[in-house]
Motif scaffolding. Structure first.
Motif, short mmCIF file in Angstrom:
data_model
loop_
_atom_site.label_atom_id
_atom_site.label_comp_id
_atom_site.label_asym_id
_atom_site.label_seq_id
_atom_site.Cartn_x
_atom_site.Cartn_y
_atom_site.Cartn_z
N THR A 1 0.81 -1.21 0.00
CA THR A 1 0.00 0.00 0.00
C THR A 1 0.85 1.26 0.00
OG1 THR A 1 -0.15 0.08 2.43
CG2 THR A 1 -1.79 -1.24 1.27
N ALA A 2 2.11 1.16 0.41
CA ALA A 2 3.00 2.33 0.43
C ALA A 2 3.90 2.39 -0.78
CB ALA A 2 3.84 2.33 1.70
N THR A 3 4.07 1.29 -1.49
CA THR A 3 5.01 1.26 -2.62
C THR A 3 4.31 0.88 -3.92
OG1 THR A 3 5.56 -1.04 -2.00
CG2 THR A 3 7.00 0.71 -1.16
N PHE A 4 3.74 -0.31 -3.98
CA PHE A 4 3.11 -0.80 -5.20
C PHE A 4 1.88 0.02 -5.58
CE2 PHE A 4 -0.04 -3.61 -7.24
CZ PHE A 4 0.67 -3.99 -8.36
N GLY A 5 1.03 0.34 -4.58
CA GLY A 5 -0.19 1.08 -4.86
C GLY A 5 0.06 2.43 -5.51
N PRO A 6 0.90 3.29 -4.90
CA PRO A 6 1.18 4.58 -5.55
C PRO A 6 1.83 4.45 -6.92
CG PRO A 6 1.78 4.65 -3.23
CD PRO A 6 1.43 3.23 -3.54
N ALA A 7 2.73 3.45 -7.08
CA ALA A 7 3.39 3.27 -8.38
C ALA A 7 2.41 2.82 -9.46
CB ALA A 7 4.53 2.26 -8.26
N LEU A 8 1.36 2.08 -9.06
CA LEU A 8 0.38 1.59 -10.03
C LEU A 8 -0.62 2.67 -10.42
CD1 LEU A 8 -0.25 -1.09 -11.47
CD2 LEU A 8 -1.87 -1.61 -9.63
N GLY A 9 -0.63 3.79 -9.68
CA GLY A 9 -1.59 4.84 -9.97
C GLY A 9 -1.45 5.43 -11.35
N THR A 10 -0.21 5.73 -11.77
CA THR A 10 0.02 6.34 -13.08
C THR A 10 -0.44 5.46 -14.24
OG1 THR A 10 1.87 7.64 -12.23
CG2 THR A 10 1.77 7.33 -14.61
N PRO A 11 -0.10 4.16 -14.27
CA PRO A 11 -0.62 3.33 -15.36
C PRO A 11 -2.14 3.28 -15.42
CG PRO A 11 1.19 2.22 -14.25
CD PRO A 11 0.86 3.42 -13.44
N LEU A 12 -2.79 3.24 -14.26
CA LEU A 12 -4.25 3.21 -14.27
C LEU A 12 -4.84 4.52 -14.76
CD1 LEU A 12 -5.02 1.25 -10.97
CD2 LEU A 12 -5.31 0.46 -13.32
N VAL A 13 -4.23 5.63 -14.38
CA VAL A 13 -4.69 6.93 -14.88
C VAL A 13 -4.58 6.97 -16.41
CG1 VAL A 13 -4.15 9.39 -14.97
CG2 VAL A 13 -4.18 8.21 -12.78
N ALA A 14 -3.45 6.49 -16.93
CA ALA A 14 -3.26 6.46 -18.38
C ALA A 14 -4.31 5.59 -19.05
CB ALA A 14 -1.86 5.96 -18.71
N LEU A 15 -4.59 4.43 -18.47
CA LEU A 15 -5.57 3.51 -19.06
C LEU A 15 -6.94 4.14 -19.12
CD1 LEU A 15 -6.40 0.67 -20.06
CD2 LEU A 15 -6.68 0.03 -17.65
N TRP A 16 -7.40 4.72 -17.99
CA TRP A 16 -8.77 5.24 -17.96
C TRP A 16 -8.91 6.51 -18.78
CZ3 TRP A 16 -10.06 0.91 -16.78
CH2 TRP A 16 -9.77 0.24 -15.61
N THR A 17 -7.99 7.45 -18.65
CA THR A 17 -8.16 8.74 -19.31
C THR A 17 -7.88 8.67 -20.81
OG1 THR A 17 -5.88 9.38 -18.75
CG2 THR A 17 -7.62 10.03 -17.21
N GLU A 18 -7.00 7.78 -21.23
CA GLU A 18 -6.64 7.72 -22.65
C GLU A 18 -7.55 6.77 -23.44
OE1 GLU A 18 -4.46 9.58 -24.09
OE2 GLU A 18 -3.41 10.44 -22.37
N TYR A 19 -8.01 5.70 -22.82
CA TYR A 19 -8.69 4.65 -23.59
C TYR A 19 -10.12 4.36 -23.15
CZ TYR A 19 -3.96 3.68 -25.21
OH TYR A 19 -2.70 3.80 -25.75
N VAL A 20 -10.51 4.75 -21.95
CA VAL A 20 -11.86 4.38 -21.49
C VAL A 20 -12.65 5.66 -21.19
CG1 VAL A 20 -13.19 2.96 -19.87
CG2 VAL A 20 -10.87 2.27 -20.50
N SER A 21 -12.65 6.11 -19.94
CA SER A 21 -13.39 7.30 -19.56
C SER A 21 -12.83 7.83 -18.25
CB SER A 21 -14.88 6.99 -19.40
OG SER A 21 -15.57 8.06 -18.77
N TRP A 22 -12.90 9.14 -18.08
CA TRP A 22 -12.44 9.75 -16.84
C TRP A 22 -13.25 9.24 -15.64
CZ3 TRP A 22 -15.92 12.58 -14.02
CH2 TRP A 22 -17.08 12.99 -14.69
N ARG A 23 -14.50 8.83 -15.90
CA ARG A 23 -15.35 8.33 -14.80
C ARG A 23 -14.76 7.09 -14.16
NH1 ARG A 23 -18.70 10.08 -18.85
NH2 ARG A 23 -20.25 11.67 -18.27
N MET A 24 -13.96 6.33 -14.92
CA MET A 24 -13.37 5.11 -14.36
C MET A 24 -12.36 5.41 -13.27
SD MET A 24 -14.73 2.40 -15.45
CE MET A 24 -13.49 1.26 -14.81
#
Length: 530
Positions: free
Chosen positions: A169-192
């Motif tokens: 929760t202190a290392t992996f979670g924050p690092a995974l935030g950027t890829p998920l932001v890219a996935l939702w905002t670029e390919y799906v929807s900001w609502r995700m």
């Protein structure tokens, strides 16, 4: 780093009352399959709360654009969430014990999911603010539950592996935030950015319901509820978080609002701590600080969170400002750290689980690596692109698990489950508060240093600007020169921030041979230390 044998901490009135509230299972009974499922569910719930915090924060530009919210109004979407999220962590363990860990965790997860579903559908901006506050309150209740459950149910042999899971929760979670932001905002929807927590939340609720034992409600604890601590502590933490996060935008102490938040929050915090020292059932058991390793762990935790925030923010801001990278372009850099951590964390736990390994040397090596990483990053130039940061981030794969797991080992070793709620409240609230303070620190120092470097560059290039102004296309020349000055100021500011992070790592490194004492893995029969 001499070995010391110390006596266990004498039990306080608060610990005795907590002991009646938390019935611990046999530590040597082993880990049954249902309880293991429940622990995994609690880990997923905590991870979903962290991902929700990270993804919505990083996707705020797209969220503001989709909802036609201005920058100043949009900052409150993050600030209100963070203030509620940090403040509630002080009190969540008490409510978790009172309403039972199982009921409280499932209820908090369901509330976080519901508020997340409603956020993109909010009809007005005040309604969205309200939903963000409520989601911050519910989401902040989840991470503290994980430490309590780990201390209560994990057998000694695998306790460090459980703590390594919490370190996600202190290392992996924050690092995974950027890829998920890219996935939702670029390919799906900001609502995700809001709705992504639903699938993971459902799985975690089912796992917690199946796995964790059902305790009886302890509503009678409200008869001795620490009202003074709640009334002073909650607004104190919330006000300080608001002050730190809005300080850079409102010019810190030149703003009356920021002064009220910081000074008022500090006074309330002092009153809260005085009350906690004297109250028979506090939210913070300050007497735990008499354990040298506990005190050192919290002190190092605060510095480590600043470091983790810095090494993630500095390259991302540099790439965005200098080379106009969006989250999609920075995703490989984030994944380079995130994915290997799934292996590095349990490997670090395995090393620390060896009795002859002194955790202080592992912690020192991790801090030295972080200092070296930041020192090398201080040589950044305007020619650096994403690939230049790969070798720096690769060292973080080794350093971060060493630092975080060692901190958790030092804080929790020798700590009975009856003191787990107190340790969880202090650990998690300090961790999230330090992250908010780190954000304010990096923004403030970054702004000040960028202004300084811009002024210095303008002074040095004054003659060049004079020559440019005499050319045929003066406006274009001035614009191009101003852009180049801004880019160079950003580069120099990034180097300064890396030096600051290296200095913090070195200070923490100096504390290692001074403050903590030798401890052994939880399974060992050797005496533990304070």
């Amino acid at each position: 780093m001499q070995e010391q044998t110390v006596e266990p901490l004498s039990s306080s009135a608060a610990a005795r009352q907590a002991e009646t509230a938390v019935q611990q299972p046999s530590a040597q009974a082993g880990l049954s399959l249902p309880v293991a499922i429940g622990l995994i569910g609690m880990l997923l719930a905590s991870l979903s709360a962290i991902l929700n915090q990270q993804v919505t924060g990083q996707a705020m530009t797209d969220i503001r654009g989709a909802l036609s919210i201005g920058h100043d109004d949009g900052t409150w979407l993050t600030v209100l969430f963070e203030a509620a999220n940090v403040a509630v962590m002080v009190f969540a363990p008490w409510f978790g014990v009172t309403f039972t860990l199982k009921r409280f965790a499932i209820g908090a997860m369901l509330a976080t999911m519901v508020f997340g579903l409603l956020c993109p559908l909010a009809p007005t901006l005040p309604a969205l603010y309200t939903l963000r506050v409520l989601q911050g309150l519910s989401g902040g209740c989840l991470p503290p539950m994980l430490i309590i459950v780990a201390l209560r149910y994990l057998p000694p042999k695998i306790k460090l592996y459980g703590l390594a899971g919490y370190a996600l929760t202190a290392t992996f979670g924050p690092a995974l935030g950027t890829p998920l932001v890219a996935l939702w905002t670029e390919y799906v929807s900001w609502r995700m950015a809001f709705w992504q927590i639903v699938p993971l939340g459902i799985v975690s609720c089912v796992a917690i319901h199946i796995g964790l034992p059902q305790d009886s409600l302890k509503i009678e604890r409200f008869r001795s509820f620490n009202w003074t601590g709640f009334i002073t502590g909650f607004p104190a933490i919330a006000m300080l978080v608001v002050g730190f996060l809005q300080g850079d935008r409102l010019d810190w102490l030149n703003s009356g609002f920021v002064c009220v938040m910081l000074y008022g929050g500090t006074l309330l915090l002092v009153a809260f701590l005085i009350n906690e020292w004297h109250h028979p059932l506090p939210f913070f058991n300050l007497r735990l600080l008499s354990r040298r390793n506990f005190a050192h762990g919290l002190l190092t935790l605060a510095g480590a969170v600043v470091l983790l925030t810095g090494v993630a923010v500095i390259p991302a801001q540099y790439l965005a400002n200098v080379h106009s990278y969006r989250p999609l372009q920075t995703t490989p850099l984030a994944l380079l750290v995130a994915i290997p951590l799934l292996i590095a964390l349990p490997l670090t736990a395995a090393v620390l689980n060896i009795r002859r390994v002194d955790y202080r040397w592992v912690l020192a090596f991790g801090l030295a690596l972080m200092a070296a990483t930041c020192f090398m990053g201080s040589f950044v130039t305007s020619d650096w692109v994403r690939e230049n940061f790969y070798w720096l981030q690769s060292l973080q794969i080794i350093a971060q698990p060493m630092v975080i797991v060692c901190i958790l080992m030092g804080v929790t070793t020798g700590l009975p489950p009856t003191e787990g709620p107190f340790a969880s409240a202090m650990f998690n609230s300090l961790k999230t508060f330090s992250a908010a303070a780190a954000t304010g620190l990096i923004e403030s120092v970054g702004t000040a240093r960028e202004h300084f470097h811009s002024s210095m560059l303008v002074d040095r290039l004054g003659n060049t600007m004079l020559v440019t102004s005499q050319s045929g296309d003066a406006s274009h020349g001035f614009g191009e020169l101003a852009h180049r000055i801004h880019l160079q100021a950003v580069v120099l500011t990034s180097a300064d921030l890396y030096r600051l992070m290296a200095g913090i790592a070195l200070v923490l490194l100096v504390l290692v041979p001074v403050l903590p004492v030798r401890i052994y893995p939880p399974w060992s029969t050797a005496p533990s230390s304070r």
